[in-house]
Design an enzyme around this catalytic site. Sequence first.
Site, PDB file in Angstrom:
ATOM      1  NE  ARG A  12      -0.583   0.058   4.985  1.00  0.00           N
ATOM      2  CZ  ARG A  12      -0.904  -0.685   6.037  1.00  0.00           C
ATOM      3  NH1 ARG A  12      -1.851  -1.601   5.930  1.00  0.00           N
ATOM      4  NH2 ARG A  12      -0.269  -0.527   7.179  1.00  0.00           N
ATOM      5  CG  ASP A  13      -1.142   4.912   0.857  1.00  0.00           C
ATOM      6  OD1 ASP A  13      -1.433   3.905   1.547  1.00  0.00           O
ATOM      7  OD2 ASP A  13      -1.772   5.986   0.937  1.00  0.00           O
ATOM      8  CD  GLU A  14       2.041   2.441   6.676  1.00  0.00           C
ATOM      9  OE1 GLU A  14       2.422   2.428   7.851  1.00  0.00           O
ATOM     10  OE2 GLU A  14       0.860   2.209   6.336  1.00  0.00           O
TER      11      GLU A  14
ATOM     12  CG  ASP B 271       6.155  -2.917  12.169  1.00  0.00           C
ATOM     13  OD1 ASP B 271       6.102  -1.795  12.715  1.00  0.00           O
ATOM     14  OD2 ASP B 271       5.199  -3.414  11.557  1.00  0.00           O
TER      15      ASP B 271
ATOM     16  CD  GLU C 264      -1.336  -3.424   9.140  1.00  0.00           C
ATOM     17  OE1 GLU C 264      -0.798  -2.414   9.631  1.00  0.00           O
ATOM     18  OE2 GLU C 264      -1.938  -3.408   8.042  1.00  0.00           O
TER      19      GLU C 264
END
Length: 862
Positions: free
Chosen positions: A473-475, A482, A754
């Site tokens: 995604r946009d990340e 993490d 996630e």
Amino acid sequence: MAFPIIEAPTVEHHATGFGVGIANPRLSWRFLTSDDTVKGWEQTAYEIEISRSSKSLETYKVTSNKSVLVPWPSQPLKSREIVQIRVRAYGNSHDVTDWSPWRTVESALLARNDWTAVPIASPEHTQSESPLRPIRFRKAFHLGNEAIDRARLYITSLGVYRAFINGHQIGGQCMAPGWTSYKHRLNYQLYDVAPLLNPNGPNVIAIEVGEGWYATRLGFKGGRRQLYGDRLAALAQLEVQIRNEEPNLSISTDSTWTCCSSAIIKSEIYDGEVYDVREEDLNWNMPTLETDKAPWDPVQGLAFPTATLVAPDAPPVRVTEEIKPVQVFETPAGKTVVDFGQNLVGRLRIGSLNKPSGTKVILTHAEVLEHGELGTRPLRHAACTDEVIFSGTELQDWSPQYTFHGFRYVQVDGWTAEDPDLLTNLTALVLHTDMARTGWFSCSHPMVNQLHNNAWWSMRGNFLSIPTDCPQRDERLGWTGDIQIFTPSASFLYNTAGMLGDWLKDVAAEQLLERDGCVPPFVVPNVISEKLWPHLPQAIWDDVVVLTPWDLYRSYGDTDILRRQYSSMLAWIDRGIRRGPDGLWDSTLWQLGDWLDPTAPPIEPGDARTNGTLVADAYLIHVTATMSKVSAVLGETADATRFQADAQTLKTHFQAKYIAHSGLLVGDTQTALSLAIMFDLFPTPSQKKTAANRLVELVRLAKFRVATGFAGTPIITHALTKTGHAQIAYRMLQEKNCPSWMYPITMGATTVWERWDSMLPDGTINPGEMTSFNHYALGSIINWLHSSVGGVTPLSPGWKEIRVAPIPGGTVTSAEVVYQTAYGRLECEWKVVGGRFEMELVVPANSRALVVLPEGEGESDA
């Protein structure tokens, strides 16, 4: 008596020894043996031979049992120097092994003044919020009909590049030079290009540069463009050596080069690539250039980068596997979708396709289907779409060059039934940092094996230049929390010392050289606006500066990692943490805490049942105690004593604040109890036992389903096992109802999700905005599979001393674990046959194992 065989020595954490970036590289060597006749063999001394071109053979003998990261014995390497190294070892019976094979070591450019090149860019420069079109550069030259002894290309870019000599692409790297904290550190690569040069005719060096992370849109909620710069540039230095002399021909990027626009119209990390075949000139990187395409213009020189140019230890990103589709189908809406059977990270390759000029083929990538259609909603503002505009001529072996996607499914638009078969003509190219695989696990339970496989795939997909949170995604950012919780698992699966060690340098740079110098960013490299995500100190995430170097030290025994990061650690623990009057965390500061607790609503991922301050306070004690250990290893005795006393004081305050006399916690949750157990926060054994029993009770009340998030998930099975409840941990592991580790597998997951319920039982994607299907954090359970089911853990840093203590349980009747330690191959295989436990163990030479069997204890040497 047989002697172990020694592999060729390695230097630092470098994969090959070609392009070493330091003058005094440390040396390591492994022992190859599984022969019982060398049992008990231990090194007592070693001998190193070094062959340098300017001197005779050098020999150094050292009395030591060390074979990992031993000091460089000779004079420092010079820039560009090539040496040959080999080693042999003496044993405890005064025997000596054969010499290892020779290792060739070549140093890179070790000083800034070694660079004569300057960055070059297109002369056209307009301020724009649009994507920057990739640029091509070229320089023609002749070598004068001389025989070539050696040719090296040193190269980097402001953007990501591909380089060619005489039409041949150089190296097998992708997305080079990789993503670093560009303001502080810029990687460069070194290539041997002698085989590509033509000594008798014309030559051309050509470079294409795309946006990469340097200028593309980065960050969520729309992101921001051109965070590091608004000019794409190449910096290259080709040095050719003729007749065994010093480099006497240098082709460096300067004003004599030319440039033009690429046939790639745009190429963005999030949105994908657009390639217009009509604008392609197939000879652009060839010596002879005859074209009616875009004109070649003079370049503009730019200032030399202020960042330090680095020859990294980390291996590059490469295509590591190719996967063919398993099926092609039509969706209910009539769309053509290709299924690759595995959620992966990489690109597609089209083998061959010819379509009329102006025709478009569009490839849209996604991880899952939702009710039969491509599930693109979790991608948020990322288009994840590649597009080819055809010219009427055949396109062969095409793939996008400066982007990557996380996907299992690809929707294909513009590819009709008359075109070549999608199943045979499409291939998925798997991309990740090409680290050496070091750890393997399998057992008798197929779903547990699938869980481990899913975590492995998630690590592969999220170790792409930096350790990311998600790849689709946009990340795709380097979230510190993490990797902090996943490092022990990651460092078992792969040798992460080079990659994570380099990334930690960026962590320290962005922490110490920016802002207040105390608080690390949430993501490194940091691209998140303060307006979007206020920069406040946080436990677990910011604790990466202490815990991750310590985890790497535990895995690889490298004290230099601790020394290099020590100022970062001190800044965080002494000045960065916002404390209350008792020295614990300021309770008014909101904490991410047990992020992604299963009960957290889709729009509130931080709404956990465990108090965030309690989580932060428990971690603070753990971090402070770890700092005492770090300081002791480094000989910082005053700090070691100080932090040991601080940890005890903080523990006393924690006990008064959270622990009842009975041993129960104010925060009566699985996460709170697990943290207190694992970090030894109870005053008495009886209180710890009460807490352990309460943890078991809560697990049973939850029907063995998971009730933990980021803080509790990595440790709950360890906490149960530590307190004698391993069978409860096994029962949790094998639970299939949501939330559980097995639930995603029942839903067909091939990577770790996630959220525990990223996909709901009815096949609907979780309605929350933050839903990834490739996110390794909750896969940290595999550390328990390695250490408790497989049964192997390091007793001393670097695995010189090993604890072997497998614990059978659940319906698992056998397990096998293999780990390539710094000393050699460790193997442990066990099975239960007719109620009898049987185990086979191979321990590397020059190391020792403490074996704890289900029935008792014993010791085993190599």
